[in-house]
Design an enzyme around this catalytic site. Structure first.
Site, PDB file in Angstrom:
ATOM      1  N   HIS A  63       0.879   5.159   1.240  1.00 18.73           N
ATOM      2  CA  HIS A  63       0.231   6.173   2.078  1.00 18.73           C
ATOM      3  C   HIS A  63       0.303   7.515   1.352  1.00 18.73           C
ATOM      4  CE1 HIS A  63       0.445   3.899   6.048  1.00 18.73           C
ATOM      5  NE2 HIS A  63       1.333   3.222   5.337  1.00 18.73           N
ATOM      6  N   HIS A  94       0.834  -1.200   0.000  1.00 13.19           N
ATOM      7  CA  HIS A  94       0.000   0.000   0.000  1.00 13.19           C
ATOM      8  C   HIS A  94       0.864   1.244   0.000  1.00 13.19           C
ATOM      9  CE1 HIS A  94       0.625  -1.414   4.156  1.00 13.19           C
ATOM     10  NE2 HIS A  94       0.693  -0.136   4.502  1.00 13.19           N
TER      11      HIS A  94
HETATM   12  P1  AMP Z   1       1.848   0.135   7.362  1.00 15.34           P
HETATM   13  O1  AMP Z   1       2.529   0.415   8.663  1.00 15.34           O
HETATM   14  O2  AMP Z   1       2.511   0.821   6.206  1.00 15.34           O
HETATM   15  O3  AMP Z   1       1.598  -1.345   7.138  1.00 15.34           O
HETATM   16  O4  AMP Z   1       0.436   0.859   7.485  1.00 15.34           O
HETATM   17  C1  AMP Z   1      -0.750   0.195   7.718  1.00 15.34           C
HETATM   18  C2  AMP Z   1      -1.819   1.257   7.860  1.00 15.34           C
HETATM   19  O5  AMP Z   1      -3.078   0.656   7.729  1.00 15.34           O
HETATM   20  C3  AMP Z   1      -1.812   1.996   9.213  1.00 15.34           C
HETATM   21  O6  AMP Z   1      -1.661   3.391   8.989  1.00 15.34           O
HETATM   22  C4  AMP Z   1      -3.179   1.643   9.802  1.00 15.34           C
HETATM   23  O7  AMP Z   1      -3.746   2.705  10.541  1.00 15.34           O
HETATM   24  C5  AMP Z   1      -3.986   1.304   8.557  1.00 15.34           C
HETATM   25  N1  AMP Z   1      -5.103   0.402   8.737  1.00 15.34           N
HETATM   26  C6  AMP Z   1      -5.096  -0.809   9.347  1.00 15.34           C
HETATM   27  N2  AMP Z   1      -6.300  -1.393   9.261  1.00 15.34           N
HETATM   28  C7  AMP Z   1      -7.087  -0.538   8.559  1.00 15.34           C
HETATM   29  C8  AMP Z   1      -8.451  -0.562   8.124  1.00 15.34           C
HETATM   30  N3  AMP Z   1      -9.254  -1.608   8.404  1.00 15.34           N
HETATM   31  N4  AMP Z   1      -8.929   0.491   7.419  1.00 15.34           N
HETATM   32  C9  AMP Z   1      -8.128   1.534   7.143  1.00 15.34           C
HETATM   33  N5  AMP Z   1      -6.840   1.627   7.520  1.00 15.34           N
HETATM   34  C10 AMP Z   1      -6.322   0.609   8.213  1.00 15.34           C
END
Ligand code: AMP
Length: 117
Positions: free
Chosen positions: A103, A101
């Site tokens: 950001h 993903h």
């Molecule tokens: P990463 O540390 O790059 O894996 O970021 C994962 C991101 O996903 C974090 O910023 C979380 O807050 C976000 N996240 C986790 N679960 C969900 C969800 N169900 N809907 C939206 N964002 C999510």
């Protein structure tokens, strides 16, 4: 199974999310724990766990992530002031969800590029 991450379910419409954009190759939705006034995640609909798992066949879709990021930045009204795009990979990158993903963060100055922990 990697297909069963929460992000895969969001992309398939099987888990709730505040989806702001979706097409045949990517889905974008608001982060559940926003770190900035705009915090959107842009994901491939296809399950790719980490950047380590990308291949040449993903090049068009990966480029499309940037096109969608730029569109969403314009939609959010942050394109001119600027924003940050982040892709975390594995433990030292701080990756928590193992579905690749991007950001999109903006709406305030994002500060230093990397914080010491
Ligand atoms: P990463 O540390 O790059 O894996 O970021 C994962 C991101 O996903 C974090 O910023 C979380 O807050 C976000 N996240 C986790 N679960 C969900 C969800 N169900 N809907 C939206 N964002 C999510």
């Amino acid at each position: 199974m990697s297909e069963d991450t929460i992000f895969s379910k969001i992309a398939r419409g099987e888990a709730p999310a505040d989806i702001v954009y979706q097409d045949e190759s990517v889905t974008a939705f608001r982060d559940i724990s926003p770190q900035a006034p705009t915090h959107i995640l842009i994901i491939p609909n296809k399950t790719i766990p980490t950047v380590n798992d990308v291949s040449t066949e993903d090049e068009a879709m990966l480029g499309h992530l940037f096109v969608v990021a730029a569109k969403l930045a314009r939609d959010e009204g942050i394109a001119e002031d600027g924003y940050r795009l982040i892709v975390n990979c594995n433990r030292d990158g701080g990756q928590i969800v193992f579905h690749l993903h991007m950001h999109l963060l903006g709406g305030r100055p994002m500060g230093r590029m990397v914080q010491r922990v």
